[in-house]
Design a protein around this motif. Sequence first.
Motif, PDB file in Angstrom:
ATOM      1  N   LEU A  34     -52.084 -32.816  38.100  1.00 61.05           N
ATOM      2  CA  LEU A  34     -51.782 -31.486  37.581  1.00 61.05           C
ATOM      3  C   LEU A  34     -52.998 -30.571  37.666  1.00 61.05           C
ATOM      4  CD1 LEU A  34     -49.596 -32.407  34.474  1.00 61.05           C
ATOM      5  CD2 LEU A  34     -48.829 -31.180  36.523  1.00 61.05           C
ATOM      6  N   VAL A  35     -54.167 -31.099  37.324  1.00 60.60           N
ATOM      7  CA  VAL A  35     -55.390 -30.297  37.393  1.00 60.60           C
ATOM      8  C   VAL A  35     -55.716 -29.952  38.841  1.00 60.60           C
ATOM      9  CG1 VAL A  35     -57.901 -30.348  37.010  1.00 60.60           C
ATOM     10  CG2 VAL A  35     -56.350 -31.162  35.220  1.00 60.60           C
ATOM     11  N   LEU A  36     -55.609 -30.935  39.728  1.00 63.20           N
ATOM     12  CA  LEU A  36     -56.001 -30.741  41.130  1.00 63.20           C
ATOM     13  C   LEU A  36     -55.005 -29.922  41.946  1.00 63.20           C
ATOM     14  CD1 LEU A  36     -57.320 -34.332  41.845  1.00 63.20           C
ATOM     15  CD2 LEU A  36     -58.697 -32.241  41.808  1.00 63.20           C
ATOM     16  N   GLU A  37     -53.724 -30.145  41.710  1.00 60.01           N
ATOM     17  CA  GLU A  37     -52.704 -29.566  42.587  1.00 60.01           C
ATOM     18  C   GLU A  37     -51.753 -28.605  41.899  1.00 60.01           C
ATOM     19  OE1 GLU A  37     -52.991 -30.281  45.728  1.00 60.01           O
ATOM     20  OE2 GLU A  37     -54.419 -31.920  45.501  1.00 60.01           O
ATOM     21  N   GLY A  38     -51.763 -28.570  40.589  1.00 63.01           N
ATOM     22  CA  GLY A  38     -50.735 -27.823  39.865  1.00 63.01           C
ATOM     23  C   GLY A  38     -50.939 -26.335  39.759  1.00 63.01           C
ATOM     24  N   GLY A  39     -52.144 -25.855  39.963  1.00 65.88           N
ATOM     25  CA  GLY A  39     -52.400 -24.428  39.832  1.00 65.88           C
ATOM     26  C   GLY A  39     -52.390 -23.967  38.390  1.00 65.88           C
ATOM     27  N   GLU A  40     -52.360 -22.643  38.229  1.00 61.67           N
ATOM     28  CA  GLU A  40     -52.431 -22.048  36.886  1.00 61.67           C
ATOM     29  C   GLU A  40     -51.274 -22.487  35.990  1.00 61.67           C
ATOM     30  OE1 GLU A  40     -55.005 -20.029  35.729  1.00 61.67           O
ATOM     31  OE2 GLU A  40     -55.920 -20.687  37.606  1.00 61.67           O
ATOM     32  N   GLY A  41     -50.086 -22.639  36.573  1.00 59.36           N
ATOM     33  CA  GLY A  41     -48.916 -23.005  35.786  1.00 59.36           C
ATOM     34  C   GLY A  41     -48.960 -24.415  35.230  1.00 59.36           C
ATOM     35  N   ALA A  42     -49.847 -25.235  35.743  1.00 62.99           N
ATOM     36  CA  ALA A  42     -49.927 -26.629  35.293  1.00 62.99           C
ATOM     37  C   ALA A  42     -50.966 -26.838  34.199  1.00 62.99           C
ATOM     38  CB  ALA A  42     -50.250 -27.535  36.481  1.00 62.99           C
ATOM     39  N   ARG A  43     -51.690 -25.772  33.848  1.00 61.66           N
ATOM     40  CA  ARG A  43     -52.735 -25.925  32.819  1.00 61.66           C
ATOM     41  C   ARG A  43     -52.176 -26.458  31.493  1.00 61.66           C
ATOM     42  NH1 ARG A  43     -56.608 -20.596  32.830  1.00 61.66           N
ATOM     43  NH2 ARG A  43     -57.476 -20.843  34.915  1.00 61.66           N
ATOM     44  N   ALA A  44     -51.138 -25.777  30.989  1.00 59.72           N
ATOM     45  CA  ALA A  44     -50.585 -26.176  29.690  1.00 59.72           C
ATOM     46  C   ALA A  44     -50.005 -27.591  29.731  1.00 59.72           C
ATOM     47  CB  ALA A  44     -49.552 -25.163  29.212  1.00 59.72           C
ATOM     48  N   PRO A  45     -49.173 -27.942  30.729  1.00 56.91           N
ATOM     49  CA  PRO A  45     -48.674 -29.329  30.760  1.00 56.91           C
ATOM     50  C   PRO A  45     -49.799 -30.357  30.876  1.00 56.91           C
ATOM     51  CG  PRO A  45     -47.391 -27.959  32.257  1.00 56.91           C
ATOM     52  CD  PRO A  45     -48.531 -27.124  31.774  1.00 56.91           C
ATOM     53  N   ALA A  46     -50.817 -30.062  31.676  1.00 61.97           N
ATOM     54  CA  ALA A  46     -51.943 -30.991  31.813  1.00 61.97           C
ATOM     55  C   ALA A  46     -52.659 -31.158  30.479  1.00 61.97           C
ATOM     56  CB  ALA A  46     -52.915 -30.495  32.886  1.00 61.97           C
ATOM     57  N   ALA A  47     -52.858 -30.052  29.768  1.00 60.92           N
ATOM     58  CA  ALA A  47     -53.540 -30.117  28.469  1.00 60.92           C
ATOM     59  C   ALA A  47     -52.705 -30.885  27.450  1.00 60.92           C
ATOM     60  CB  ALA A  47     -53.844 -28.709  27.959  1.00 60.92           C
ATOM     61  N   VAL A  48     -51.396 -30.654  27.454  1.00 61.85           N
ATOM     62  CA  VAL A  48     -50.512 -31.366  26.520  1.00 61.85           C
ATOM     63  C   VAL A  48     -50.549 -32.867  26.802  1.00 61.85           C
ATOM     64  CG1 VAL A  48     -48.084 -31.745  25.874  1.00 61.85           C
ATOM     65  CG2 VAL A  48     -49.005 -29.419  25.998  1.00 61.85           C
ATOM     66  N   LEU A  49     -50.432 -33.247  28.069  1.00 58.22           N
ATOM     67  CA  LEU A  49     -50.474 -34.671  28.415  1.00 58.22           C
ATOM     68  C   LEU A  49     -51.829 -35.280  28.074  1.00 58.22           C
ATOM     69  CD1 LEU A  49     -48.540 -34.769  31.809  1.00 58.22           C
ATOM     70  CD2 LEU A  49     -47.753 -35.516  29.554  1.00 58.22           C
ATOM     71  N   PHE A  50     -52.906 -34.522  28.303  1.00 66.57           N
ATOM     72  CA  PHE A  50     -54.228 -35.027  27.956  1.00 66.57           C
ATOM     73  C   PHE A  50     -54.331 -35.240  26.446  1.00 66.57           C
ATOM     74  CE2 PHE A  50     -58.680 -34.727  26.797  1.00 66.57           C
ATOM     75  CZ  PHE A  50     -59.217 -35.687  27.634  1.00 66.57           C
ATOM     76  N   CYS A  51     -53.817 -34.313  25.662  1.00 61.86           N
ATOM     77  CA  CYS A  51     -53.857 -34.460  24.201  1.00 61.86           C
ATOM     78  C   CYS A  51     -53.028 -35.651  23.732  1.00 61.86           C
ATOM     79  CB  CYS A  51     -53.385 -33.171  23.525  1.00 61.86           C
ATOM     80  SG  CYS A  51     -54.562 -31.817  23.655  1.00 61.86           S
TER      81      CYS A  51
END
Length: 193
Positions: A34-51
Amino acid sequence: MATPNISRGGLRSARVIAAGTTVRILLTPVIMALVLEGGEGARAPAAVLFCIAAATDWLDGRLARRWHVTSKLGSFLDTTADKLLVSGVLIALLAVGRASPWIVAVIVGRELVLMGLRGLIASEGEVMAPSVLGKAKTSVQFVAITLAILRPGDPIGGSYPDEWAMLLAAAISVWSAGEYLVRAIPLLTAEGR
């Protein structure tokens, strides 16, 4: 060869704790992608999954202590899952320009040195328990990485809030490494070693 006497409840508890460790390991490549390929729209999902992954670390430790379900293998897997999560996501953040190479080198280098140190101490039959400072280091790293994924706010004093948090994480990483090294000296230099 004798087998340990484990109750059904203890086995069930161990499985719950192992599930949290497994979640951290499985979520690491997903968050990285998500961080590498997801772009701006993937920030929130990546952060939620990381949390969620970070929360399983806290929950696993709490449940293991509460249920008195600890083992050397469980401790090793839990620590390894944490290192994979932090190192993997930091490397992804580095690749997208959200983390400093120096800070990533300090944090990942610290983890490698201490894993080697713990392995050496374990080979001598000793165990080095986590310290309060080590636990604080993990919490600060989790916060800094979450902020780096999201990159909220504007620069303050020339750096974004997540960059300041990463500096703090690096400083605490070095401080806690020093503490572990000082604690390890008597174990490594004890009579007969």
